[in-house]
Design an enzyme around this catalytic site. Structure first.
Site, mmCIF file in Angstrom:
data_model
loop_
_atom_site.group_PDB
_atom_site.id
_atom_site.type_symbol
_atom_site.label_atom_id
_atom_site.label_comp_id
_atom_site.label_asym_id
_atom_site.label_seq_id
_atom_site.Cartn_x
_atom_site.Cartn_y
_atom_site.Cartn_z
ATOM 1 N N ASP A 252 0.853 -1.180 0.000
ATOM 2 C CA ASP A 252 0.000 0.000 0.000
ATOM 3 C C ASP A 252 0.892 1.234 0.000
ATOM 4 O OD1 ASP A 252 -3.166 0.432 0.542
ATOM 5 O OD2 ASP A 252 -2.028 2.111 1.352
ATOM 6 N N ASP A 297 -7.882 -4.152 -5.010
ATOM 7 C CA ASP A 297 -9.075 -3.541 -4.414
ATOM 8 C C ASP A 297 -8.814 -2.042 -4.436
ATOM 9 O OD1 ASP A 297 -11.393 -3.009 -3.034
ATOM 10 O OD2 ASP A 297 -10.537 -3.467 -1.068
ATOM 11 N N CYS A 350 -15.576 -0.872 -4.014
ATOM 12 C CA CYS A 350 -16.805 -0.784 -3.214
ATOM 13 C C CYS A 350 -17.677 0.336 -3.775
ATOM 14 C CB CYS A 350 -16.508 -0.586 -1.733
ATOM 15 S SG CYS A 350 -15.470 0.834 -1.343
#
Length: 400
Positions: A252, A297, A350
């Site tokens: 990340d 993601d 999402c």
């Protein structure tokens, strides 16, 4: 249903920081709740519930109040409108003078004729939702204003669903099977204080989100990269699916999130995970063609999780979508290079918007970087249809 002035003051303080200072609702509510150790569980629940309720319907309530709050008395009046609309009887406090259920009921009925007021969303969001989802938009945005269910993912490295069910029952928490390793909480309490959580037997993870890791079709012994790991809920799921065998690399751009992941991994009994901050593009280049599986993601608008983060309605803008889409394209183009030939990649968000989801996958497949890829599977989750968060999961295969 009684409430007290101290509770109203706490809600007013939280709301001012959320709407005037740009604070995130979840963090601000947590701060306010910790500020007074004397508050009991009922006080805390009341403050959290009604702060979120007002954030969720802020546009509707400010419309009924005649404008956005400017003073302390304005914030208290806004809270009074919400409580009255929620079925409470208001005490005869100065701040609530002039508010009565009958008048408010008529005003509510009239306001709810307009979708932007009924669902309490900005005009631009209603236009984007209509353009992107068509006939599905009214039901989608209505469902995104419902309270989100609490879903658990059983950590197979430590337990099975039956054991988690038994352990939670000891703390008075009731759950029922949902699917595979998913349990839905039917009686809410503080899950994070339970022995089961402290021993890493489960994680709180929405059912839609739980679909991302299995879609990657990992196997024990593989090199798997979670390239947008964040605090690592999906990394932990991948580790369980890999049975702690092989190498799981969680990456990340925010190192502090990976620090949180390392703490969670220890609690979950994960031993095959390595964290690596993405500090330069060289980090990605060194892994070119190495990974059996890559999970992306990616950052998104989060429009699929408005039930959990209702303040996002007031923080997003059309420009946010433009910026996010460009970032998604860049990540897909660059990070996909880490996958070896015959390896697989999952692209997930999402969000509920095709522009962030299927259109990004199509854009990649039609680009130079995507010429050696094929789409194997793609699925969108909508709250009104599937019952859980809005989510998108697609799996791609690198052919050579």
């Amino acid at each position: 249903m009684k409430f007290y002035a101290a509770q109203i003051q706490a809600i007013a303080e939280a709301l001012q920081n959320i709407f005037r200072e740009g604070a995130y609702a979840d963090k601000e509510i947590a701060r306010v709740l910790k500020a007074d150790k004397r508050r009991g569980s009922q006080d805390r629940a009341f403050i959290a519930e009604h702060t979120y309720g007002i954030v969720r319907y802020y546009r509707l309530y400010t419309h009924l109040a005649g404008g956005e709050p400017q003073s302390k008395s304005d914030w208290w009046r806004l809270i009074g409108i919400h409580l009255l609309a929620s079925g409470y009887t208001l005490p005869e406090w100065r701040e609530f003078a002039g508010l009565d259920a009958e008048t408010l009921g008529a005003q509510l009925a009239e306001a709810r004729e307009q979708r932007v007021l009924r669902e309490s969303i900005p005009d631009w969001m209603d236009a984007v939702g209509t353009e992107q989802l068509g006939e599905a938009w009214p039901a989608t945005i209505a469902a995104l204003n419902d309270q989100a269910p609490v879903v658990l993912r059983v950590n197979r490295l430590q337990a099975d669903p039956d054991r988690v069910t038994r352990e939670l029952a000891k703390d008075g928490i009731k759950v029922k099977p949902l699917a595979e390793d998913a349990l839905i909480v039917t009686e809410r309490k503080n899950l994070f204080r339970t022995h089961a959580f402290r021993n890493g037997l489960f994680e709180v993870q929405d059912y839609s989100s739980q679909q991302a890791a299995p879609a990657l079709q990992v196997e024990p012994g593989q090199l798997v990269i979670d390239a947008c790991a964040g605090a690592g809920g999906k990394s932990l799921h991948l580790a369980a699916l890999m049975e702690n065998k092989g190498r799981l690399l969680s990456m990340d751009i925010h190192g502090w999130k990976l620090d949180e992941l390392k703490r969670r991994a220890r609690r979950n009994g994960v031993t095959n995970l390595e964290t690596r901050p993405i500090t330069t593009t060289k980090i990605i280049k060194r892994l070119t063609g190495k990974a059996d599986r890559v999970l992306l993601d990616v950052p998104c608008t989060g429009l699929g999780v408005l039930r959990r983060n209702p303040d996002a309605k007031w923080k997003l803008s059309p420009e946010t979508i433009d910026r996010v889409v460009a970032e998604q394209d860049g990540i897909l183009s660059s990070y996909s290079r880490m996958v070896r030939p015959e390896g697989k990649l999952v692209y997930a968000t999402c969000s509920i918007l095709p522009r962030e989801n299927s259109e990004r996958v199509d854009h990649f497949l039609n680009s130079e970087e995507g010429k050696d890829w094929v789409l194997e599977e793609s699925k969108s989750f909508l709250p009104q249809r599937d019952g859980y968060d809005g989510f998108f999961v697609s799996r791609l295969l690198r052919t050579r």
